[in-house]
Scaffold this motif. Structure first.
Motif, PDB file in Angstrom:
ATOM      1  N   ARG A  26       6.135   1.063  -8.008  1.00  0.00           N
ATOM      2  CA  ARG A  26       5.584   1.358  -6.675  1.00  0.00           C
ATOM      3  C   ARG A  26       6.000   2.756  -6.217  1.00  0.00           C
ATOM      4  NH1 ARG A  26       6.985  -4.116  -5.601  1.00  0.00           N
ATOM      5  NH2 ARG A  26       5.111  -5.366  -5.361  1.00  0.00           N
ATOM      6  N   LEU A  29       4.085   5.468  -8.194  1.00  0.00           N
ATOM      7  CA  LEU A  29       2.698   5.622  -7.766  1.00  0.00           C
ATOM      8  C   LEU A  29       2.600   6.261  -6.388  1.00  0.00           C
ATOM      9  CD1 LEU A  29       1.327   2.199  -9.026  1.00  0.00           C
ATOM     10  CD2 LEU A  29       0.800   4.457  -9.979  1.00  0.00           C
ATOM     11  N   CYS A  33      -2.500   6.256  -4.723  1.00  0.00           N
ATOM     12  CA  CYS A  33      -3.555   5.266  -4.923  1.00  0.00           C
ATOM     13  C   CYS A  33      -3.545   4.263  -3.775  1.00  0.00           C
ATOM     14  CB  CYS A  33      -3.394   4.554  -6.266  1.00  0.00           C
ATOM     15  SG  CYS A  33      -1.857   3.657  -6.462  1.00  0.00           S
ATOM     16  N   ASP A  35      -3.479   0.576  -1.915  1.00  0.00           N
ATOM     17  CA  ASP A  35      -2.590  -0.577  -2.078  1.00  0.00           C
ATOM     18  C   ASP A  35      -3.146  -1.568  -3.096  1.00  0.00           C
ATOM     19  OD1 ASP A  35      -0.743   0.443  -0.317  1.00  0.00           O
ATOM     20  OD2 ASP A  35      -1.437  -0.747   1.394  1.00  0.00           O
ATOM     21  N   LYS A  38      -2.498  -0.093  -6.536  1.00  0.00           N
ATOM     22  CA  LYS A  38      -1.047  -0.163  -6.759  1.00  0.00           C
ATOM     23  C   LYS A  38      -0.634  -1.596  -7.099  1.00  0.00           C
ATOM     24  CE  LYS A  38       1.382   2.271  -3.964  1.00  0.00           C
ATOM     25  NZ  LYS A  38       2.117   2.783  -2.792  1.00  0.00           N
TER      26      LYS A  38
END
Length: 139
Positions: A26, A29, A33, A35, A38
């Motif tokens: 998480r 990333l 991107c 949610d 992700k």
């Protein structure tokens, strides 16, 4: 955005490591991107690492599982390297979810899902002998 250096992390062969892995993915990333994307990527990495830990080692092992994460211009690339039992998921037939559900299968849902969400590649490395599972998600 050009590619950036890989982030390389090491984890024990222990299911207790999964929460750390999810957090690291998480964080890696970040805000790059949505949610939903992700969540899908975290799910795939969680499933893949769980499979390595549960099925790659018949007993507790002191070796480490290596996770490499890299952001490229058009994709995110995640490579899992381990010294467990060789297993090539790209050669494994993926039944449909309906077939898995109706058969009462105890497994297969995670691998099927990973193959739907990510590009999956496998290599058996020789020196040292290790598995390399690469999961790629387009940006």
């Amino acid at each position: 955005m050009d590619s950036i250096p890989e982030k390389i992390l090491y984890y024990s062969v222990d299911l207790d490591e999964l929460s750390k892995i999810r957090g690291e993915v998480r964080e890696f990333l970040g805000e790059d991107c949505s949610d939903i994307v992700k969540g899908r990527i975290v799910f795939c990495l969680d499933e893949a690492m769980t499979n390595v830990i549960e099925h790659g080692f018949s007993e507790p092992d002191s070796s480490k599982i290596e996770l490499r994460m890299k952001k490229n211009k058009g994709s995110w690339k995640f490579s899992i390297l381990d010294q467990g039992v060789p297993f090539d998921p790209t050669k494994e037939k993926s039944e449909t979810w309906k077939e898995l559900y109706e058969s009462g299968a105890d497994g297969g849902f995670g691998l099927r899902s990973i193959k739907k969400i990510m590009v999956v590649r496998y290599q058996r490395l020789k020196n040292p002998p290790r598995n390399k599972l690469t999961l790629i998600h387009t940006r």
